[in-house]
Motif scaffolding. Structure first.
Motif: not given
Length: 232
Positions: A4, A6, A100, A102, A120, A165
């Protein structure tokens, strides 16, 4: 656990703040607003952070925020664009590989580990979700003359927050398609105000709403700074 990343957006001018200092650099309890957003991701399960700021603020962010506060997860600081969605796309292009992403406004200092975890767990199942909260007030739709035209059902209305997200491939493809049509859409008066809107229009995924917090405010006006001081 998927990787993940950001994207923290800190390229806004903040004209409503009525200050010569951009809102993300204003101080709350002796630390800049942006510090708190980055700190939340730094202390979370997020693997990397891409910070998007104005081209002229890159060195300041690197020295006075990232290095000063030892944010080791900030792997890249990139220049944003004219509109928010240009800045998001700059962040997406800076990501080499992840599952993923964010996308978060740096002017929202009160995002929490609990919010990130809920998002998440949702994105793993749904591929697209946004943090928000049900509205507390009755909302009126106005006509062009300023008269009340309709009253939507309050139980179906949410205030949308960030992070928003997505599966990385989904949102990057949606943004790529959108930006190819940007001028045409602008000529039709269509404005993209958040990432979910891009995903809604240019992917086949529905956007799941995830509970955030009423404290997950965006610092936009001088009044918000006073509220933020109180929350801290």
């Amino acid at each position: 656990m998927g990787k993940s990343v950001a994207i923290v957006l800190a390229a806004g001018k903040g004209s409503r703040m009525k200050s010569d200092i951009q809102k993300q650099y204003l101080l709350i309890k002796d630390r800049p607003v942006l510090y708190y957003s980055l700190k939340a991701f730094e202390d979370s399960f997020i693997d990397e952070i891409v910070l998007v700021t104005g081209a002229e603020e890159i060195s300041y962010c690197r020295d006075e925020i990232v290095k000063k506060y030892a944010f080791t997860k900030v792997t890249k600081i990139v220049a944003g664009g004219k509109e928010r969605y240009h800045s998001v796309y700059a962040g997406l292009q800076a990501i080499e590989d992840c599952d993923y992403v964010f996308i978060h406004d740096g002017a929202r200092p009160f995002v929490t580990e609990q919010i990130l975890t809920r998002a998440y767990e949702t994105v793993k199942k749904e591929h697209a979700c946004v943090v928000g909260m049900p509205v507390k007030d009755t909302i009126k739709l106005a006509d062009e003359s300023g008269y009340a035209a309709d009253t939507p059902r309050r139980d179906l209305l949410w205030i949308v927050q960030t992070p928003q997200v997505f599966s990385f491939s989904l949102i990057k493809e949606a943004y790529t398609v959108f930006l190819k049509q940007e001028q045409e859409l602008r000529s039709q008066g269509i404005k993209m105000t958040d990432d979910a809107m891009v995903a809604e229009m240019f992917s086949d995924k529905k956007i799941r709403l995830v509970e955030g917090s009423y404290e997950n405010i965006k610092i936009t006006t001088p009044e918000d700074l006073r509220i933020a001081e109180a929350l801290l």
